[in-house]
Scaffold this active site. Sequence first.
Site, short mmCIF file in Angstrom:
data_model
loop_
_atom_site.label_atom_id
_atom_site.label_comp_id
_atom_site.label_asym_id
_atom_site.label_seq_id
_atom_site.Cartn_x
_atom_site.Cartn_y
_atom_site.Cartn_z
N THR A 124 2.18 24.19 -3.18
CA THR A 124 1.97 25.19 -2.56
C THR A 124 2.59 24.88 -1.51
O THR A 124 4.13 26.15 -1.16
CB THR A 124 0.33 25.51 -2.52
OG1 THR A 124 -0.41 25.75 -4.13
CG2 THR A 124 0.01 27.19 -2.14
N ASP A 175 9.31 2.45 1.28
CA ASP A 175 7.78 3.48 1.91
C ASP A 175 8.15 3.20 3.14
O ASP A 175 7.42 2.70 3.41
CB ASP A 175 6.55 3.26 1.44
CG ASP A 175 5.56 4.42 1.30
OD1 ASP A 175 5.56 4.70 2.66
OD2 ASP A 175 4.51 3.88 0.68
N PHE A 234 1.33 -1.27 -0.11
CA PHE A 234 0.11 0.32 0.03
C PHE A 234 1.09 1.12 0.04
O PHE A 234 1.97 1.32 1.20
CB PHE A 234 -0.54 0.63 1.22
CG PHE A 234 -2.25 1.29 1.50
CD1 PHE A 234 -2.94 0.87 0.49
CD2 PHE A 234 -1.12 2.49 1.88
CE1 PHE A 234 -4.10 2.11 0.37
CE2 PHE A 234 -2.35 3.65 1.41
CZ PHE A 234 -3.59 3.17 1.14
N LYS A 241 2.93 10.31 8.76
CA LYS A 241 2.02 9.69 10.01
C LYS A 241 2.60 10.52 11.56
O LYS A 241 2.64 11.21 11.67
CB LYS A 241 2.12 7.93 10.06
CG LYS A 241 0.54 7.59 8.56
CD LYS A 241 0.93 6.11 8.41
CE LYS A 241 -0.12 6.20 7.86
NZ LYS A 241 -1.84 6.04 8.15
O1 PSZ Z 1 -7.23 3.20 2.97
C1 PSZ Z 1 -6.55 4.12 3.35
O2 PSZ Z 1 -5.95 5.30 2.40
C2 PSZ Z 1 -5.17 4.20 4.40
S1 PSZ Z 1 -5.60 3.94 5.49
C3 PSZ Z 1 -4.06 3.36 5.74
C4 PSZ Z 1 -3.27 4.68 5.29
C5 PSZ Z 1 -3.56 4.21 4.36
N1 PSZ Z 1 -1.73 4.06 5.60
C6 PSZ Z 1 -1.77 5.78 4.36
C7 PSZ Z 1 -0.14 4.80 3.60
C8 PSZ Z 1 0.55 4.21 3.74
O3 PSZ Z 1 0.77 2.95 4.91
C9 PSZ Z 1 2.24 3.46 3.33
C10 PSZ Z 1 3.01 2.62 3.17
N2 PSZ Z 1 2.45 4.82 1.89
C11 PSZ Z 1 1.47 5.87 1.40
C12 PSZ Z 1 0.43 5.71 2.13
C13 PSZ Z 1 -0.19 7.10 1.98
O4 PSZ Z 1 -0.67 8.35 2.99
P1 PSZ Z 1 -1.85 8.92 3.37
O5 PSZ Z 1 -2.74 8.26 3.38
O6 PSZ Z 1 -1.37 10.10 4.19
O7 PSZ Z 1 -1.07 9.74 2.03
#
Ligand code: PSZ
Length: 503
Positions: free
Chosen positions: A382, A327, A218, A358
């Site tokens: 931005t 990541d 992910f 996070k």
């Molecule tokens: O369902 C969702 O969109 C979720 S639930 C947990 C996440 C997203 N985690 C975000 C995440 C991550 O765990 C890893 C390994 N890489 C990128 C992301 C994306 O981060 P955000 O959500 O801040 O864009």
Amino acid sequence: MYHPSIQRSLRSMFNGHQRSIIQRLLSSSSSSTTTNYVLNEPNEPKIITNEIPGPKSRKLIDDLNKIQNAGAIQLFVDYEKSIGNYLVDVDGNTYLDIYSQISSIPLGYNHPALIEAVKDPKNISSFINRPALGILPPKTFNDQLHSALLSIAPKGLNEIQTMACGSCSVENALKVVCFYYRTWQRGQPPTEEDMRTCMTNEQPGSPKLSIMSFMGGFHGRTFGALSCTHSKAIHKVDIPAFDWPIANFPRYKYPLNDYLDYNQREDDRCLTMVEDLIEKYSHNGKPVAGMIIEPIQSEGGDYHGSKYFFQQLRKICTKYNVAMVIDEVQTGGGPTGKYWAHEHFEMEQPPDIVTFSKKMLIGGFYYRPMFRPDKPYRIFNTWLGDPSKLLLLDQVVKVVRKENLLKRIEETGDYLLKHLEQIQNQYPSILMNARGVGTFCAIDFSTPELRDQAIRKLHQNGVHCGGSGTATLRFRTTLTFENRHVDQFVERFDRTLRSLSKQ
Ligand code: PSZ
């Protein structure tokens, strides 16, 4: 010194209730220079409604559902009352929180060190004047980057780019990979022809490059990141995707020591697939410029890769000039007992880029100096983050250092895993594969239905928690999670499992 009108508004900034909470938190915490902060946490979770969500949450969910799809909302929260590792909802239920906003609260709710930062008059301008960091950074910006981010940088990654969120960090890291690869291929900056053809999405300006990712990974839901995300179909369906290579991430058998040969073969199978795909895509005219991989597949179901797997992967990346992007959006910031989970792998060279967000409170990525974009504005937007988050992160980093929280997380994690192993021995038909590093732990249920029921019952028993993958319960604690929190969890988990096994 601030203008008198700003001083007046400062004094009136908090209402009576907020003032009393802050007073209580600060009076129970001693000065940051001498002893540790004390979190004035409740003694234990307490559920007072018959159902979860309670009536006030349900009403707010119904109201919200009139103006958007509120189907994912679990609870409405009272963030003023939530403290440390305890989340308090609008119905007055207090939960032990082992999920911490999908792993994104570093020190717990309303930590006194962060309240101090917000109360400090010299920080006010940071909170109210959000700058366009790429062109007009505040005078404190360089110092903030050094103190909050570079002081904890992964070894060898000496440059830093801030971003607003995880997906944004991934998108931009992948762009940096492509800049680097094309410059290397051409041996010079973009040509006139590149500049002309890119405007109509044609080659060579819009080149046929690819990024390798892993099944079960992910990386976010924006277009580029989504092409690298392979955890759940609902994230991806209906969205066009790049034809990029997808390799397998190891799937081990547990306990690891009982399956050494099997797991070693599994590593080698995946590594062979990686090399085969790199060669195949190169022959098909879509050379692999980079790969993106989580040190622990987090959303996808808490799948771990061995030291050997990552060490070999690093070697393959070097051999084929494939940039290695790790990541650490979910694993970074300390929950594995190190700031960066990949440091557990002791690879012979560092990764090329490490993304974060996070627990780091601000998004961004560290990179090896050779990946610095050759021109300004190639990586730009931005806000490029938010310096007020750097103020908070700086406080977090200081508390982690002073209170030795990474060491403590390692110890709490050992204690947690030991208990998970004991519990799975007690309920062998329901639970299996207890695993983890630090408090970044997980345990599998025999079916997705049982996992979902367990999560619902845990909520009723006062534990706020979440799953990963299809049948896994994941632990995503704050860095202030201690053995006594583990004890509270274990007692409630046992109660939950007893009621499940009676069904
Ligand atoms: O369902 C969702 O969109 C979720 S639930 C947990 C996440 C997203 N985690 C975000 C995440 C991550 O765990 C890893 C390994 N890489 C990128 C992301 C994306 O981060 P955000 O959500 O801040 O864009």
